[in-house]
Every structure is written in structure tokens, then in C-alpha cells.
Write a protein that holds these residues in place. Structure first.
Motif, PDB file in Angstrom:
ATOM      1  N   CYS A  25     -11.470  93.876 -84.684  1.00  0.00           N
ATOM      2  CA  CYS A  25      -9.969  94.177 -85.146  1.00  0.00           C
ATOM      3  C   CYS A  25      -9.164  93.295 -85.299  1.00  0.00           C
ATOM      4  N   ALA A  26      -8.996  92.489 -84.395  1.00  0.00           N
ATOM      5  CA  ALA A  26      -7.852  91.306 -84.174  1.00  0.00           C
ATOM      6  C   ALA A  26      -8.284  90.309 -85.403  1.00  0.00           C
TER       7      ALA A  26
ATOM      8  N   GLU B 200     -18.421 100.970 -73.278  1.00  0.00           N
ATOM      9  CA  GLU B 200     -17.330 100.216 -73.004  1.00  0.00           C
ATOM     10  C   GLU B 200     -17.057  98.774 -73.597  1.00  0.00           C
ATOM     11  N   ILE B 201     -18.361  97.885 -73.361  1.00  0.00           N
ATOM     12  CA  ILE B 201     -18.134  96.662 -74.074  1.00  0.00           C
ATOM     13  C   ILE B 201     -18.366  96.478 -75.596  1.00  0.00           C
ATOM     14  N   THR B 202     -18.738  97.554 -76.179  1.00  0.00           N
ATOM     15  CA  THR B 202     -18.706  98.053 -77.694  1.00  0.00           C
ATOM     16  C   THR B 202     -17.431  98.031 -77.995  1.00  0.00           C
ATOM     17  N   ILE B 203     -16.365  98.679 -77.151  1.00  0.00           N
ATOM     18  CA  ILE B 203     -14.986  98.977 -77.441  1.00  0.00           C
ATOM     19  C   ILE B 203     -14.511  97.790 -77.539  1.00  0.00           C
ATOM     20  N   LEU B 204     -14.610  96.785 -76.373  1.00  0.00           N
ATOM     21  CA  LEU B 204     -14.129  95.360 -76.437  1.00  0.00           C
ATOM     22  C   LEU B 204     -14.332  94.548 -77.726  1.00  0.00           C
TER      23      LEU B 204
ATOM     24  N   PHE C   9     -15.348 101.723 -85.272  1.00  0.00           N
ATOM     25  CA  PHE C   9     -15.563 103.091 -84.747  1.00  0.00           C
ATOM     26  C   PHE C   9     -17.040 102.824 -83.977  1.00  0.00           C
ATOM     27  N   ALA C  10     -16.835 103.009 -82.633  1.00  0.00           N
ATOM     28  CA  ALA C  10     -17.961 102.877 -81.516  1.00  0.00           C
ATOM     29  C   ALA C  10     -18.718 104.135 -81.425  1.00  0.00           C
ATOM     30  N   PRO C  11     -20.047 103.992 -81.624  1.00  0.00           N
ATOM     31  CA  PRO C  11     -20.730 105.362 -81.522  1.00  0.00           C
ATOM     32  C   PRO C  11     -20.374 106.016 -80.226  1.00  0.00           C
TER      33      PRO C  11
ATOM     34  N   THR D 259     -19.851  95.335 -82.538  1.00  0.00           N
ATOM     35  CA  THR D 259     -20.913  94.734 -81.413  1.00  0.00           C
ATOM     36  C   THR D 259     -20.203  94.188 -80.130  1.00  0.00           C
ATOM     37  N   PRO D 260     -20.935  94.426 -79.051  1.00  0.00           N
ATOM     38  CA  PRO D 260     -20.496  93.714 -77.765  1.00  0.00           C
ATOM     39  C   PRO D 260     -20.083  92.188 -78.065  1.00  0.00           C
ATOM     40  N   PRO D 261     -18.901  91.826 -77.259  1.00  0.00           N
ATOM     41  CA  PRO D 261     -18.728  90.296 -77.386  1.00  0.00           C
ATOM     42  C   PRO D 261     -19.438  89.637 -76.396  1.00  0.00           C
ATOM     43  N   PRO D 262     -19.749  88.099 -76.525  1.00  0.00           N
ATOM     44  CA  PRO D 262     -20.223  87.456 -75.317  1.00  0.00           C
ATOM     45  C   PRO D 262     -19.284  87.775 -74.022  1.00  0.00           C
ATOM     46  N   ASP D 263     -20.362  87.464 -73.091  1.00  0.00           N
ATOM     47  CA  ASP D 263     -19.695  87.754 -71.642  1.00  0.00           C
ATOM     48  C   ASP D 263     -18.468  86.760 -71.452  1.00  0.00           C
ATOM     49  N   ALA D 264     -18.599  85.468 -72.155  1.00  0.00           N
ATOM     50  CA  ALA D 264     -17.449  84.733 -71.798  1.00  0.00           C
ATOM     51  C   ALA D 264     -16.273  85.152 -72.203  1.00  0.00           C
ATOM     52  N   ASP D 265     -16.048  86.096 -73.605  1.00  0.00           N
ATOM     53  CA  ASP D 265     -15.091  86.588 -73.941  1.00  0.00           C
ATOM     54  C   ASP D 265     -14.394  87.575 -72.842  1.00  0.00           C
TER      55      ASP D 265
END
Length: 300
Positions: free
Chosen positions: A101-102, A91-95, A6-8, A47-53
């Protein structure tokens, strides 16, 4: 327990046209908690993933311009969103939510992202309210970390997953399957591994017959070890943008068909909500809630 990202809520002021569709991201968790389909312990804030992802999928130049708010006016018009730091953060939090989730679906069998399904985002550009492609980023993350060998993306949003199809056009480890309105957005379709365009006015019986005849044999042929499901409810007859004619019951049967197959085959599945633009918010929330109810009956 079914993990639910659940993203804010996006707090930055939006143009009036965008505010109504965003309400579902607040109302859906409230409905699931109220009726007992989910408990507070099922939810997590990603939380946002690393840029590398992110950069496994997205062009570095585009991502940098997006991060810094350097999109042109034309690019903003194509995405449908005015840029803001809050929008980028969401947007990056959704990523991050879809990646997490995976990870959790590998343990629990299924996991949900209340948001996600940003399938119109290409490697180097955004379109149609999609800036970064969450299911593509999560699929690439699974493959890069040796957590999956073959991924199936089942995209049943009424709009073709054009960005996803283009991203994985030359990636044999990801199979893209899209069932969508033939005359709907986008005007120029990309080529998924399997596209099934539908005429306007397609009914429950026609839709479900096609899906039932296709999905089982497709899974048997592709032999995925992980599934992403984009469960857009813009297939409803009440949807302002969809042009198909599914009832709420038919939409739930669609979800049950996909989720039962995943459950029966022991396939981990991540479900993202995708689109929904019915005139009454209750139609949108109830149709999305049905997707969670269907999964709770299998994995709950």
C-alpha cells in the motif's frame, strides 16, 4: 482508483469471542463492491515481505519464536490469539499489504489495507490482538529505501498506539501522534511524540474540535512527506470497548478531516482499519465503509 489490500480470511478455527470481530474483514469488501465505492480491479491480495523488511523493526529472537510457534502460554494470552501456522501466515501477509500500500500510495495518492493497524505490537512482543506492527514495518521500509524522509503516523484508534510509540521512541524521522481514550487499554501507556488522551464520553463536537485544532498545525510543524492513518472505528458510542461517544457521522467527519488534509497537502497516505467492536456488525462495517467513501470522493 484506490488500491486496497485484502488479506485472505483467517480460516483456522478461532475461539467464539474472536470470530465476530473478524467478520468485518469479509463483509467490508463485499459492501464496497456492492455499492460501487470500489471495483474488483481496486483490490489486490498481498504477499508476505522478505524477513529483512520485518527485522528492521522486530527483534530477531521474537520473530523466530513467533514463526515457529514457540510463544509461551502467557505470551499467547497477552496477544489474545492462540498460535497457528495460519495465523502467522495471515499476520505477515498483512505486513506485506501495508508495505505494498505504501508503494502504491506514492503513485495513486492513497491506498488502503482492509486489515492492518496492529499498533500494540512491540519490537519484541505482541499485545492486544497484535503480533507484528504493520505500519511500523512499512514506515521503516519507506525510510530504508529512500522513499520518504519524514513519516507521520496518525493513530485515531480508541486505544493508544503503544507499540508504535515505543518502536519509534528514538527515531526522529517518524512522528507518532495518538488520540485515544485516557482510561482505555493499555493500562500503561507509552509516550508518543504527541498524545491526546480523551475522557470517557467524548462527543463528536469535542473530538472534532480537538483534531481540527491540532492536525493542521502539526503537519505544518512536522512537515512529513508520507502519512500512515489508523482509522479505528472503536471510537463509536456503540463500541463495546471504546467508551467514547462519537456518532457514525462524527466518525466519518474525522476521516474526512484527516484525508482532506493529506489530499490538500499532496501527502501520500496509507489507511489501515484498526479496531471496531460494536455489538452490531452493521455499525462496524458501515463506519469502515465511510472511510473508503471519504477517500473515493477525493482520489477516486
Amino acid at each position: 482508483m484506490l488500491p486496497i489490500a485484502f488479506a485472505p480470511s483467517y480460516a483456522h478455527p478461532l475461539p467464539t469471542a474472536h470470530r465476530f470481530p473478524m467478520l468485518k474483514y469479509e463483509l467490508l469488501p463485499e459492501q464496497l463492491l456492492y455499492e460501487g465505492t470500489a471495483t474488483a480491479a481496486d483490490f489486490f491480495v498481498p504477499t508476505p515481505p522478505p524477513d529483512a523488511d520485518i527485522l528492521r523493526v522486530h527483534d530477531a529472537g521474537y520473530y523466530q519464536r513467533l514463526r515457529l510457534g514457540q510463544l509461551t502460554r502467557q505470551e499467547e494470552r497477552v496477544t489474545g490469539f492462540p498460535w497457528s501456522p495460519e495465523l502467522f501466515a495471515r499476520e505477515i501477509t498483512i505486513l506485506g499489504g501495508t508495505i505494498e500500500c505504501a508503494r502504491r500510495a506514492l503513485v495513486h495518492g492513497a491506498a488502503f489495507n482492509i486489515a492492518g493497524g496492529t499498533h500494540h505490537a512491540f519490537r519484541d512482543r505482541g499485545e492486544g490482538f497484535c503480533l507484528l506492527n504493520d505500519q511500523a514495518v512499512a514506515a521503516a521500509w519507506l525510510l530504508a529505501n529512500g522513499l520518504a524522509k519524514k513519516v507521520l503516523i496518525v493513530d485515531l484508534d480508541v486505544h493508544q498506539g503503544n507499540g508504535t510509540a515505543a518502536i519509534f521512541q528514538h527515531e526522529p524521522r517518524v512522528f507518532t501522534y495518538s488520540v485515544h481514550g485516557a482510561r482505555n487499554y493499555p493500562g500503561r501507556k507509552e509516550t508518543s511524540d504527541l498524545d491526546q488522551p480523551l475522557p470517557d464520553g467524548t462527543t463528536d463536537a469535542e473530538y472534532l474540535s480537538l483534531l481540527a485544532a491540532t492536525l493542521g498545525p502539526l503537519v505544518a510543524r512536522v512537515r512529513p512527506d508520507f502519512v500512515f492513518y489508523l482509522a479505528g472505528v472503536d471510537v463509536l458510542a456503540t463500541d463495546k470497548l471504546g467508551h467514547l461517544a462519537l456518532s457514525r457521522a462524527g466518525c466519518r467527519q474525522r476521516d474526512e478531516l484527516v484525508l482532506r488534509l493529506c489530499h490538500a497537502q499532496g501527502l501520500p497516505v496509507v489507511v489501515c482499519m484498526g479496531g471496531g467492536y460494536s455489538a452490531h456488525i452493521a455499525d462496524i462495517v458501515e463506519a469502515h465503509a465511510n472511510t473508503f467513501r471519504a477517500a473515493a470522493g477525493l482520489w477516486g
